[in-house]
Design an enzyme around this catalytic site. Structure first.
Site, PDB file in Angstrom:
ATOM      1  N   MET A 147     -62.955  25.323 108.102  1.00  0.00           N
ATOM      2  CA  MET A 147     -62.785  26.356 108.979  1.00  0.00           C
ATOM      3  C   MET A 147     -61.412  26.553 109.120  1.00  0.00           C
ATOM      4  SD  MET A 147     -63.832  28.762 111.195  1.00  0.00           S
ATOM      5  CE  MET A 147     -63.021  29.517 112.642  1.00  0.00           C
ATOM      6  N   SER A 148     -61.048  28.026 108.977  1.00  0.00           N
ATOM      7  CA  SER A 148     -59.776  28.506 109.601  1.00  0.00           C
ATOM      8  C   SER A 148     -58.727  27.662 108.517  1.00  0.00           C
ATOM      9  CB  SER A 148     -59.518  28.185 111.048  1.00  0.00           C
ATOM     10  OG  SER A 148     -58.388  29.061 111.531  1.00  0.00           O
ATOM     11  N   ALA A 149     -57.803  26.731 109.274  1.00  0.00           N
ATOM     12  CA  ALA A 149     -56.776  26.004 108.679  1.00  0.00           C
ATOM     13  C   ALA A 149     -57.511  24.980 107.486  1.00  0.00           C
ATOM     14  CB  ALA A 149     -55.847  25.396 109.575  1.00  0.00           C
ATOM     15  N   GLN A 171     -64.449  29.079 105.214  1.00  0.00           N
ATOM     16  CA  GLN A 171     -64.956  29.785 106.122  1.00  0.00           C
ATOM     17  C   GLN A 171     -63.741  30.320 107.129  1.00  0.00           C
ATOM     18  OE1 GLN A 171     -68.384  28.036 108.728  1.00  0.00           O
ATOM     19  NE2 GLN A 171     -67.629  26.208 107.243  1.00  0.00           N
ATOM     20  N   HIS A 288     -63.261  35.201 115.181  1.00  0.00           N
ATOM     21  CA  HIS A 288     -62.778  33.905 114.415  1.00  0.00           C
ATOM     22  C   HIS A 288     -63.616  32.446 114.751  1.00  0.00           C
ATOM     23  CE1 HIS A 288     -59.655  31.737 112.057  1.00  0.00           C
ATOM     24  NE2 HIS A 288     -59.545  30.848 112.990  1.00  0.00           N
TER      25      HIS A 288
END
Length: 326
Positions: A147-149, A171, A288
């Site tokens: 997820m994200s980073a 994601q 986010h």
């Protein structure tokens, strides 16, 4: 210098990130820390979840948390451990440390951490190697998601270690090669890094120039209202992995109300022979956050919290199906 640039890059997202030190610590009977997986050049931590009665030639899923999270928080929100207990596969959770990144983000924009045999990516490979050496894990059944980073780092690992991973799910992440420095990191997060499919494919090829085998198939999730990592990155990811798998830019199939949910659009990209190699989910109204659907139904699971929102769609379930784990 590494820490300084990290602080600057994350200044735009600090207000939305919950401090990782407030996240729960894994219970000793649930997840176990791995401390002897190698020389660990990226200085990461590692946690594992092994269900009782792990079968022979079991699958392994590597799960990468986002900024402001740790392994325990990621496990709780996504429900991967519960699914692993039901289906009999292992889960590995790499974990960032504040000494590397003040907001506990994997350093997806630092070239020394996302190139093969270097930094954080090498530490994650060492964790996978440890799992292969110590448990009956099938080498061809290793998958990853983030997820994200963690999603951006998943992109990097799919490109730099295609011989390790059979599939990956990104994601709210960015393509590999979108950033190798601070300025490009900002631009990528804002959706300002756009390349041709050929250029994205070249970035993947350059991550492991001598590799001649198959690349991981890819699944992409992104909320249309993501104010931290712009949803344009979903389009760029589809271009990148579509080019890698030679699917073309036009989806072979589009479902605008996937699984009966009008907020979820599913796009399928297929090779010439008709095999699906890239799948993209656009989730209307999601910011986010990871998509979850708490409940007891077959397609339900996960918990709400920072960076996890109930949208009646459980991303972990569909990732597991894409990986062939159900």
């Amino acid at each position: 210098m590494k820490l300084l640039t990290t602080i600057l890059l994350l200044a735009a997202t600090v207000a939305t990130c919950s401090p990782a030190e407030n996240a729960p610590t894994p219970a000793s009977g649930d997840m176990q820390e791995i401390t002897d997986f190698g020389d660990n050049p990226g200085q990461l931590k590692a946690w594992q979840y092994l269900p009782e009665g792990l079968p022979e030639q079991a699958a392994l899923v590597v799960v990468l948390h986002g900024c402001g999270q740790n392994a325990a928080e990621m496990a709780r929100l996504t429900g991967w451990n519960a699914l692993a207990a039901q289906q009999g596969f292992a889960v590995l959770y790499p974990e960032q440390q504040a000494s590397n990144n003040i907001q506990n983000c994997f350093n997806w924009f630092q070239q020394q951490d996302i190139t093969r045999s270097n930094g954080e990516s090498q530490s994650i490979w060492q964790m996978v190697s440890y799992m292969l050496s110590n448990y009956n894990i099938a080498p061809k059944r290793i998958y990853l998601t983030g997820m994200s980073a963690g999603g951006a780092m998943s992109s990097a690992l799919m490109a730099a270690y295609p011989d390790v991973f059979s599939a990956g799910a990104v994601q709210s992440g960015v393509p590999y090669g979108a950033a190798f420095d601070l300025a490009a990191g900002f631009q990528a997060m804002q959706g300002q890094v756009s390349k041709s499919p050929e250029a994205w494919q070249e970035a993947v090829a350059n991550a492991y120039p001598s590799y001649e085998g198959a690349y991981p198939k890819a699944m992409i999730f992104h909320g249309t209202d993501d104010a931290i990592v712009n949803a344009q990155n979903a389009e760029e990811l589809a271009k990148q992995w579509g080019a890698v798998h030679q699917t073309g830019r036009t989806p072979a199939a589009i479902d605008t109300t996937f699984a009966g949910n009008p907020a979820v659009r599913r796009l399928s990209y297929q090779e010439a022979g008709g095999e699906e190699r890239v799948v993209r989910f656009d989730i209307e109204g999601l910011g986010h956050a990871m998509a979850v659907d708490p409940g007891e139904g077959e397609q339900q699971g996960g918990e709400t919290g920072p960076f996890a929102k109930d949208v009646d769609f459980y991303a972990t379930y569909w990732i597991a199906r894409f990986f062939g784990l159900l």
